[in-house]
Motif scaffolding. Structure first.
Motif, mmCIF file in Angstrom:
data_model
loop_
_atom_site.group_PDB
_atom_site.id
_atom_site.type_symbol
_atom_site.label_atom_id
_atom_site.label_comp_id
_atom_site.label_asym_id
_atom_site.label_seq_id
_atom_site.Cartn_x
_atom_site.Cartn_y
_atom_site.Cartn_z
ATOM 1 N N ARG A 1 0.955 0.195 37.772
ATOM 2 C CA ARG A 1 -0.394 -0.331 37.543
ATOM 3 C C ARG A 1 -0.889 -1.196 38.696
ATOM 4 N NH1 ARG A 1 1.373 -4.622 32.751
ATOM 5 N NH2 ARG A 1 2.546 -6.012 34.093
ATOM 6 N N GLY A 2 0.026 -1.732 39.508
ATOM 7 C CA GLY A 2 -0.374 -2.636 40.580
ATOM 8 C C GLY A 2 -0.750 -3.999 40.036
ATOM 9 N N GLY A 3 -0.877 -4.950 40.947
ATOM 10 C CA GLY A 3 -1.190 -6.314 40.520
ATOM 11 C C GLY A 3 -2.597 -6.450 39.964
ATOM 12 N N GLY A 4 -3.546 -5.709 40.550
ATOM 13 C CA GLY A 4 -4.922 -5.785 40.073
ATOM 14 C C GLY A 4 -5.576 -7.123 40.391
ATOM 15 N N ASN A 5 -6.840 -7.238 40.027
ATOM 16 C CA ASN A 5 -7.575 -8.491 40.217
ATOM 17 C C ASN A 5 -7.260 -9.447 39.072
ATOM 18 O OD1 ASN A 5 -8.902 -7.539 42.555
ATOM 19 N ND2 ASN A 5 -10.397 -6.445 41.288
ATOM 20 N N THR A 6 -6.860 -10.652 39.422
ATOM 21 C CA THR A 6 -6.519 -11.644 38.404
ATOM 22 C C THR A 6 -7.327 -12.917 38.604
ATOM 23 O OG1 THR A 6 -4.693 -12.554 39.709
ATOM 24 C CG2 THR A 6 -4.169 -10.757 38.175
ATOM 25 N N THR A 7 -7.488 -13.653 37.521
ATOM 26 C CA THR A 7 -8.197 -14.932 37.533
ATOM 27 C C THR A 7 -7.316 -15.983 36.884
ATOM 28 O OG1 THR A 7 -10.326 -13.794 37.318
ATOM 29 C CG2 THR A 7 -10.288 -16.143 36.789
ATOM 30 N N VAL A 8 -7.267 -17.171 37.460
ATOM 31 C CA VAL A 8 -6.523 -18.271 36.842
ATOM 32 C C VAL A 8 -7.349 -18.806 35.679
ATOM 33 C CG1 VAL A 8 -5.565 -20.578 37.162
ATOM 34 C CG2 VAL A 8 -5.353 -18.874 38.984
ATOM 35 N N ARG B 1 -3.387 -25.952 26.047
ATOM 36 C CA ARG B 1 -4.475 -25.222 25.396
ATOM 37 C C ARG B 1 -4.191 -23.731 25.280
ATOM 38 N NH1 ARG B 1 -8.638 -22.185 27.196
ATOM 39 N NH2 ARG B 1 -8.012 -22.558 29.356
ATOM 40 N N LEU B 2 -3.550 -23.172 26.296
ATOM 41 C CA LEU B 2 -3.368 -21.732 26.404
ATOM 42 C C LEU B 2 -1.927 -21.416 26.777
ATOM 43 C CD1 LEU B 2 -4.729 -18.851 26.635
ATOM 44 C CD2 LEU B 2 -5.046 -19.375 29.059
ATOM 45 N N SER B 3 -1.381 -20.360 26.191
ATOM 46 C CA SER B 3 -0.040 -19.895 26.528
ATOM 47 C C SER B 3 -0.076 -18.395 26.773
ATOM 48 C CB SER B 3 0.949 -20.224 25.401
ATOM 49 O OG SER B 3 1.043 -21.626 25.216
ATOM 50 N N LYS B 4 0.869 -17.930 27.587
ATOM 51 C CA LYS B 4 0.934 -16.514 27.932
ATOM 52 C C LYS B 4 2.374 -16.024 27.847
ATOM 53 C CE LYS B 4 0.043 -13.322 31.820
ATOM 54 N NZ LYS B 4 -0.409 -13.216 33.230
ATOM 55 N N HIS B 5 2.539 -14.795 27.355
ATOM 56 C CA HIS B 5 3.853 -14.151 27.270
ATOM 57 C C HIS B 5 3.736 -12.787 27.951
ATOM 58 C CE1 HIS B 5 7.292 -12.035 25.440
ATOM 59 N NE2 HIS B 5 7.795 -13.218 25.205
ATOM 60 N N TYR B 6 4.622 -12.517 28.921
ATOM 61 C CA TYR B 6 4.509 -11.271 29.668
ATOM 62 C C TYR B 6 5.867 -10.866 30.229
ATOM 63 C CZ TYR B 6 4.573 -14.154 33.930
ATOM 64 O OH TYR B 6 4.929 -15.034 34.928
ATOM 65 N N ILE C 1 -1.725 -19.902 34.851
ATOM 66 C CA ILE C 1 -1.776 -18.787 33.906
ATOM 67 C C ILE C 1 -2.881 -17.850 34.378
ATOM 68 C CG2 ILE C 1 -2.194 -18.090 31.518
ATOM 69 C CD1 ILE C 1 -1.210 -20.825 30.632
ATOM 70 N N THR C 2 -2.510 -16.639 34.727
ATOM 71 C CA THR C 2 -3.481 -15.680 35.263
ATOM 72 C C THR C 2 -3.797 -14.603 34.234
ATOM 73 O OG1 THR C 2 -1.757 -14.305 36.255
ATOM 74 C CG2 THR C 2 -2.692 -16.069 37.617
ATOM 75 N N LYS C 3 -4.976 -14.014 34.412
ATOM 76 C CA LYS C 3 -5.405 -12.950 33.508
ATOM 77 C C LYS C 3 -6.040 -11.835 34.312
ATOM 78 C CE LYS C 3 -7.738 -12.353 29.060
ATOM 79 N NZ LYS C 3 -8.529 -13.029 28.000
#
Length: 290
Positions: free
Chosen positions: A35-42, A76-81, A234-236
């Motif tokens: 999929r590649g890294g792609g465009n991400t935003t913090v 405020r926000l958590s991420k699991h990956y 945390i990136t999205k």
């Protein structure tokens, strides 16, 4: 006595082989293209980062993990990956930058970990938790990318029972807790001195961080192998091509893909014109259908 001994040995081997089989990517579903890294935003900052070995046969050797999961816990926000998927994205991007006209990349660059050539929903999902809500972004396997989807629902609420037993994990004293959730019995070990009510996958709600978790059949096991404090972005992604869906429909597709990827993906036999089928046994983490 000799016959009894032989039977006992055969039974023991069967148990060991059954346990080893259960630790695999059971459906043997081919993973999608890189999929590649792609465009991400913090989108936030985490103060704690935890790495969990998923279904490891040797915690000292990441090559024996089905995956290395990462939990980034913020106020405020958590991420699991998946760390393995993240590493594969980076390798893919680096290769394509160095070989801009390449039509593809060697599979060895992104098939990281045990059974790396296969897909698993527990590896190909990113989870964001915010204000009691969870949004899950699910990548589907090869030939099913058109079903890539996301859905939002209230964060899972396991009803835990605490027990007096204790053990030490990564230098932290952990207490045992149990629950029955979506058709399976689970055991967790949590560290009360780390006041984060989260854990691997969608598990949480205990008065401390979950450092070890497994169902009582040991089909799915997570154990923390790394724990860091600091500031972690945390990136999205943009999740291009993902459509809004429901947990019930995504669950149905994922289970069907594991049990018969060819049929679910719509593979056609060129000779007969009929759907191809190659079924596999599969035990999902959640036994209860949404």
């Amino acid at each position: 006595m000799k016959h009894k001994r032989i039977i006992t040995i055969i039974f023991a081997l069967a148990v060991l082989c059954g346990g080893a089989w259960a630790q695999q990517k059971q459906g043997h579903v081919m993973r999608p293209k890189p999929r590649g890294g792609g465009n991400t935003t913090v989108v936030g900052q985490a103060q704690l980062e935890v790495e969990y070995a998923l279904n490891a046969t040797d915690l000292r050797n990441p090559d024996t993990y089905i995956d290395l999961h990462v939990l980034q816990a913020g106020q405020r926000l958590s991420k699991h990956y998946s760390r393995f998927m993240e590493q594969g994205d980076s390798l893919y991007d680096a290769y394509m930058k160095a070989n801009p006209h390449a039509e593809g990349v060697p599979t060895s660059l992104y098939t990281i970990g045990r059974e790396g050539q296969y897909w698993s929903e527990y590896q190909s999902t990113e989870i964001f938790t915010e204000q009691g809500q969870q949004t899950l972004y699910a990548w589907m396997p090869w030939a099913m990318e058109r079903y890539n989807a996301y859905y939002t629902e209230p964060a899972a609420q396991q009803k835990w029972t605490l027990h007096p037993e204790r053990t030490t994990l990564l230098g932290h004293s952990c207490q045992r807790a149990t629950c029955h959730w979506r058709g399976r019995n689970f055991e967790a070990w949590f560290a009360a001195d780390i006041p984060v009510r989260l854990g691997p996958w969608t598990f949480g709600g205990l008065p401390g961080l979950i450092l070890k978790l497994y169902d009582t059949q040991r089909l799915y096991t997570w154990e923390a192998v790394g724990l860091r404090s600091g500031s972690f972005p945390i990136t999205k992604r943009k999740y291009e091509g993902f459509h809004k869906d429901s947990r019930a429909h995504v669950y149905k597709l994922q289970v069907a893909a594991n049990r018969d990827h060819l049929k679910t993906g719509g593979a056609i036999d060129r000779r007969t014109g009929q759907l191809r089928s190659f079924p596999h046994p599969y035990d999902p983490l959640e036994l209860e259908e949404p």
